[in-house]
Design a protein around this motif. Structure first.
Motif, PDB file in Angstrom:
ATOM      1  N   PHE A  71      11.013  -1.347 -12.631  1.00 14.54           N
ATOM      2  CA  PHE A  71      12.433  -1.622 -12.496  1.00 14.54           C
ATOM      3  C   PHE A  71      12.689  -2.453 -11.249  1.00 14.54           C
ATOM      4  CE2 PHE A  71      16.828  -1.188 -13.244  1.00 14.54           C
ATOM      5  CZ  PHE A  71      17.449  -0.935 -12.041  1.00 14.54           C
ATOM      6  N   SER A  72      12.102  -2.050 -10.154  1.00 17.81           N
ATOM      7  CA  SER A  72      12.220  -2.824  -8.919  1.00 17.81           C
ATOM      8  C   SER A  72      11.076  -2.470  -7.981  1.00 17.81           C
ATOM      9  CB  SER A  72      13.557  -2.583  -8.226  1.00 17.81           C
ATOM     10  OG  SER A  72      13.646  -1.248  -7.775  1.00 17.81           O
ATOM     11  N   ILE A  73      10.697  -3.443  -7.167  1.00 18.15           N
ATOM     12  CA  ILE A  73       9.663  -3.229  -6.147  1.00 18.15           C
ATOM     13  C   ILE A  73      10.300  -3.401  -4.788  1.00 18.15           C
ATOM     14  CG2 ILE A  73       7.456  -3.966  -5.225  1.00 18.15           C
ATOM     15  CD1 ILE A  73       6.660  -4.941  -7.967  1.00 18.15           C
ATOM     16  N   TYR A  74      10.313  -2.353  -3.998  1.00 23.32           N
ATOM     17  CA  TYR A  74      10.946  -2.401  -2.687  1.00 23.32           C
ATOM     18  C   TYR A  74      10.094  -3.190  -1.699  1.00 23.32           C
ATOM     19  CZ  TYR A  74      13.091   1.690  -4.911  1.00 23.32           C
ATOM     20  OH  TYR A  74      13.688   2.555  -5.793  1.00 23.32           O
ATOM     21  N   SER A  75       8.795  -2.923  -1.711  1.00 28.77           N
ATOM     22  CA  SER A  75       7.912  -3.580  -0.761  1.00 28.77           C
ATOM     23  C   SER A  75       6.548  -3.795  -1.384  1.00 28.77           C
ATOM     24  CB  SER A  75       7.755  -2.755   0.514  1.00 28.77           C
ATOM     25  OG  SER A  75       7.080  -1.543   0.261  1.00 28.77           O
ATOM     26  N   MET A  76       5.903  -4.850  -0.948  1.00 25.51           N
ATOM     27  CA  MET A  76       4.527  -5.125  -1.335  1.00 25.51           C
ATOM     28  C   MET A  76       3.768  -5.478  -0.065  1.00 25.51           C
ATOM     29  SD  MET A  76       4.912  -7.264  -4.897  1.00 25.51           S
ATOM     30  CE  MET A  76       3.312  -6.756  -5.562  1.00 25.51           C
ATOM     31  N   GLY A  77       2.534  -5.051  -0.014  1.00 26.76           N
ATOM     32  CA  GLY A  77       1.798  -5.304   1.214  1.00 26.76           C
ATOM     33  C   GLY A  77       0.308  -5.370   1.008  1.00 26.76           C
ATOM     34  N   TRP A  78      -0.348  -5.769   2.069  1.00 25.98           N
ATOM     35  CA  TRP A  78      -1.804  -5.842   2.108  1.00 25.98           C
ATOM     36  C   TRP A  78      -2.326  -4.950   3.215  1.00 25.98           C
ATOM     37  CZ3 TRP A  78      -4.657  -8.194  -1.546  1.00 25.98           C
ATOM     38  CH2 TRP A  78      -4.008  -9.112  -2.381  1.00 25.98           C
ATOM     39  N   TYR A  79      -3.357  -4.209   2.903  1.00 33.39           N
ATOM     40  CA  TYR A  79      -4.062  -3.368   3.849  1.00 33.39           C
ATOM     41  C   TYR A  79      -5.539  -3.734   3.769  1.00 33.39           C
ATOM     42  CZ  TYR A  79       0.145  -0.475   3.943  1.00 33.39           C
ATOM     43  OH  TYR A  79       1.431  -0.024   4.098  1.00 33.39           O
ATOM     44  N   ARG A  80      -6.278  -3.354   4.790  1.00 38.09           N
ATOM     45  CA  ARG A  80      -7.717  -3.618   4.762  1.00 38.09           C
ATOM     46  C   ARG A  80      -8.477  -2.459   5.372  1.00 38.09           C
ATOM     47  NH1 ARG A  80      -8.012  -8.621   9.166  1.00 38.09           N
ATOM     48  NH2 ARG A  80      -7.639  -7.364  11.052  1.00 38.09           N
ATOM     49  N   GLN A  81      -9.713  -2.340   4.921  1.00 32.39           N
ATOM     50  CA  GLN A  81     -10.581  -1.294   5.445  1.00 32.39           C
ATOM     51  C   GLN A  81     -11.974  -1.861   5.663  1.00 32.39           C
ATOM     52  OE1 GLN A  81     -10.715   2.320   3.104  1.00 32.39           O
ATOM     53  NE2 GLN A  81     -11.411   3.505   4.860  1.00 32.39           N
ATOM     54  N   ALA A  82     -12.387  -1.863   6.908  1.00 31.36           N
ATOM     55  CA  ALA A  82     -13.725  -2.318   7.266  1.00 31.36           C
ATOM     56  C   ALA A  82     -14.677  -1.120   7.256  1.00 31.36           C
ATOM     57  CB  ALA A  82     -13.709  -2.970   8.639  1.00 31.36           C
TER      58      ALA A  82
END
Length: 123
Positions: A29-40
């Motif tokens: 219906f709706s996306i409030y936020s989108m993001g990128w994370y990383r794990q080394a």
């Protein structure tokens, strides 16, 4: 359910560039936020960049000025353009999306993760 699929990870030399993409699918219906994370390896997952539906952005200090996050709301897709890559950027990059799925009485909140894409910066 909301599914996220990332693409674009690769092996790149220091100083090089990559563009990651992440597309969300499902009954959204709706996306409030989108993001990128990383794990080394051996480290905790950390925020790289995040963007709201209105276009507000936030970046980790380590990537500010080198990475640019953007999104196409019509396609439910988020991108991150990564320039001047460094060996310390090497990690598995994960996409995240938070929002509302379903419609009417079947609506629900979601916070979904992609499967991850490997970025390796090495000569």
């Amino acid at each position: 359910q909301v599914r996220l699929v990332e693409s674009g990870g690769a092996l790149v030399q220091p100083g090089g560039s990559l563009r990651l993409s992440c597309a969300a699918s499902g009954t959204i219906f709706s996306i409030y936020s989108m993001g990128w994370y990383r794990q080394a390896p051996g480290k905790q997952r950390e925020l790289v960049a995040i963007i709201t539906s209105g276009g507000s952005t936030n970046y980790a200090a380590s990537v500010k000025g080198r990475f640019t996050i953007s999104r196409d709301n019509a396609k439910n897709t988020v991108y991150v353009q990564m320039n001047s890559l460094k060996p310390e950027d090497t990690a598995v990059y994960y996409c995240n999306a938070a929002g509302q799925g379903g419609v009417g009485s079947g609506s629900y909140q979601f916070n979904s993760w992609g499967q991850g894409t490997q970025v390796t910066v090495s000569s």
